[in-house]
Motif scaffolding. Sequence first.
Motif, short mmCIF file in Angstrom:
data_model
loop_
_atom_site.label_atom_id
_atom_site.label_comp_id
_atom_site.label_asym_id
_atom_site.label_seq_id
_atom_site.Cartn_x
_atom_site.Cartn_y
_atom_site.Cartn_z
N SER A 1 0.86 -1.29 0.07
CA SER A 1 0.04 0.07 0.03
C SER A 1 1.02 1.36 -0.08
O SER A 1 1.90 1.24 0.70
N THR A 26 -3.73 -9.73 -15.18
CA THR A 26 -2.97 -9.85 -13.74
C THR A 26 -3.02 -8.50 -12.98
O THR A 26 -3.53 -8.42 -11.86
N ALA A 27 -2.94 -7.48 -13.72
CA ALA A 27 -3.04 -6.11 -13.15
C ALA A 27 -4.54 -5.73 -12.99
O ALA A 27 -4.68 -5.24 -11.57
N GLN A 28 -5.38 -6.35 -13.72
CA GLN A 28 -6.83 -5.85 -13.34
C GLN A 28 -7.18 -6.89 -11.99
O GLN A 28 -7.90 -6.23 -11.20
N LEU A 29 -6.68 -8.00 -12.01
CA LEU A 29 -7.03 -8.85 -10.85
C LEU A 29 -6.46 -8.12 -9.50
O LEU A 29 -7.00 -8.81 -8.42
N GLU A 30 -5.26 -7.41 -9.40
CA GLU A 30 -4.89 -6.80 -8.46
C GLU A 30 -5.39 -5.46 -8.16
O GLU A 30 -4.94 -4.72 -7.17
N GLY A 31 -6.45 -5.16 -9.17
CA GLY A 31 -7.38 -3.81 -8.94
C GLY A 31 -6.81 -2.83 -9.40
O GLY A 31 -7.12 -1.42 -8.98
N LEU A 32 -5.71 -2.99 -10.09
CA LEU A 32 -5.16 -1.49 -10.82
C LEU A 32 -5.73 -0.77 -11.94
O LEU A 32 -5.32 0.12 -12.35
N ARG A 39 -8.99 3.89 -4.88
CA ARG A 39 -8.65 2.70 -3.92
C ARG A 39 -8.31 3.20 -2.36
O ARG A 39 -8.52 2.69 -1.33
#
Length: 79
Positions: A1, A26-32, A39
Amino acid sequence: SVVRGCQQLVLLGDQCQLPPTVTSRTAQLEGLDSPLYNRLIATNGVQPYLLDTQYRMHPAISMLPCDLFYHGKLGDGVA
């Protein structure tokens, strides 16, 4: 964070701007694919402070984004 270990953090930006373009699954799954400000507001309780005067657009042009994104709370610093 980004706030881990911080006693004080100042970020300037606008959570009403366009979100990031993320093509990596992968970035989408990390919320990016969600803007950093959104966020921080959602997960860390950061309270945004609205700078309520814009100076970049003529008032006739700024009317639409003012109403659409800022719910009429954005004023014009130029005439």
